[in-house]
Design an enzyme around this catalytic site. Structure first.
Site, PDB file in Angstrom:
ATOM      1  N   ASP A 129       0.835  -1.118  -0.112  1.00  0.00           N
ATOM      2  CA  ASP A 129       0.008  -0.062  -0.054  1.00  0.00           C
ATOM      3  C   ASP A 129       0.754   1.207   0.063  1.00  0.00           C
ATOM      4  OD1 ASP A 129      -2.427  -1.162   0.150  1.00  0.00           O
ATOM      5  OD2 ASP A 129      -3.127  -1.026   2.107  1.00  0.00           O
ATOM      6  N   ASP A 158      -7.040  -2.681  -8.294  1.00  0.00           N
ATOM      7  CA  ASP A 158      -7.154  -3.594  -7.243  1.00  0.00           C
ATOM      8  C   ASP A 158      -8.514  -3.382  -6.599  1.00  0.00           C
ATOM      9  OD1 ASP A 158      -6.197  -5.755  -5.717  1.00  0.00           O
ATOM     10  OD2 ASP A 158      -5.697  -4.116  -4.019  1.00  0.00           O
TER      11      ASP A 158
END
Length: 409
Positions: free
Chosen positions: A142, A289
């Protein structure tokens, strides 16, 4: 007038009407929709620059109470938010009362409770700003700065569906460890002179911790949505299989959207248009995603698609993953308001607005220049896609008016 001449005149009139609609919805200011959307755009521009000196001095309410009252079925924050800077600055500086491992998920995060009982999600820095994530478009850790950038892009696009996010520096020794749970503390370690932690998640490993520079860690804080607005999770109809050699139906069936239109909640209400807005948003930030998404519970399909978890974004500025736009180019429809906003952000206006908005954040610079240039380039691709849809099926079938307004509780 002969019949043949009448037919020719009628065809000419219809052509002119079609061209007029394209003009009015392509940067023109003549239509009611264009004038309305232009006013909204000017309001956004006027409120784009935020002040780090902002404080709440005119109310006894806490910043968390103010932000909680903003939330409604179709927005996380309203069009005009004079207190936004003060709320974000409170997020970036409020005392941490408690620190724990993050809620379930695949990526490292921590759940913090700030002074006054406000929950926030902390995502730590993993990469430098100019690091390029290679491989699949959903590869890598992330990116905390992506959460910050995505929030401000949500403001600029006028969606207002992303929870509030701000960058913050925390001292792990003085701010986090004294209030951390045993479960979080057990994941702390040292690498040289740097304090690190690896938390608890599906991909969390002791061998891959996030590390501070000394004791100071950079990260992002995302404001937890109010408990009175419980979330409902949905599988994204254009989600990937994440399995090598196995394609999802949408990846090989160009008529897939017609099947989606027959399934609730996409067969009525605003949800399908929300999915298309989200595809535009995700294409701009490079987020491939979004396999699931959240809405508010028991909404009957009227709730917005909430733009949560945007950290798998801004990984590779050279990669324009067109498959992210599949909901747009397979359904060939988009909101009029979205189309108008995109046109107002052409010719470098989008990257300019992002620079202006991101300059406020405590951990600025948020994005490297190649990522800002990518926003303008990808926007051109989106506009070209919509224009192609209008050419093949006409503007009336491509540009959809959707003015659903649901009241606050």
């Amino acid at each position: 007038m002969k019949l043949k001449q009448r037919v020719v005149v009628l065809c000419a009139v219809l052509l002119l009407l079609g061209l007029a609609k394209i003009f009015l919805l392509d940067g023109g200011e003549g239509s009611v929709a264009s004038r309305r959307d232009l006013r909204a755009f000017r309001k956004m521009e006027a409120g784009l620059t935020l002040s780090r000196a902002a404080r709440l001095t005119h109310t006894l309410q806490s910043p968390w109470e103010i932000a909680s009252q903003w939330v409604g079925p179709r927005e996380v924050y309203p069009e005009e938010t004079p207190e936004l800077a003060a709320v974000l600055m409170a997020l970036s500086s409020a005392r941490v009362e408690r620190a724990d491992v993050g809620y379930k998920g695949t990526q490292l995060k921590a759940l913090l409770v700030l002074d006054g009982g406000q929950k926030v999600v902390f995502k730590p820095k993993r990469y430098t700003r100019d690091y390029v994530v290679e491989g699949e478009p959903y590869a890598g850790y992330d990116r905390h700065n992506a959460e910050v950038a995505a929030f401000h892009l949500d403001r600029i696009l006028g969606f207002r569906r992303a929870p509030l996010v701000v960058g913050r520096y925390v001292n792990l020794r003085t701010e986090i460890k004294p209030v951390a749970t045993d479960q979080l503390l057990s994941t702390f370690l040292m690498q040289g002179n740097n304090t690190c932690f690896y938390g608890k998640c599906y991909y969390c490993r002791e061998s891959e911790p996030a590390c501070a520079e000394g004791e100071t860690m950079e990260g992002s804080l995302t404001l937890w949505l109010p408990d009175v607005w419980p979330l409902q999770k949905h599988r994204h109809p254009w989600g990937r299989t994440y399995r090598e050699g196995k394609l999802a139906r949408w990846e090989y069936d160009e008529s897939y959207c017609e099947a989606v239109k027959k399934m609730p909640p996409y067969d009525a209400g605003p949800r399908l248009l929300d999915v298309i807005d989200t595809a535009i948003f995700d294409y701009l930030i490079g987020n491939a995603d979004r396999h699931h998404y959240e809405s508010f519970q028991d909404d009957g399909g009227g709730s917005m698609l909430i733009l949560l978890d945007n950290a798998k974004s801004f990984g590779n500025p050279a990669l324009d993953e067109r498959s992210i736009l599949a909901p747009l180019y397979q359904c060939c429809m988009v909101r009029v308001s979205t189309w108008n906003r995109l046109n107002l952000l052409r010719s470098g206006a989008l990257s300019s607005a992002m620079r202006q908005a991101l300059a406020f954040d405590p951990i600025t610079p948020i994005l490297a220049e190649p990522h800002l240039a990518a926003l303008d380039r990808r926007l051109s691709g989106i506009i070209a896609t919509v224009k192609q849809c209008m050419e093949t099926q006409g503007p009336d079938n491509t540009l959809i008016e959707d003015q659903i307004i649901l009241p606050h509780p």
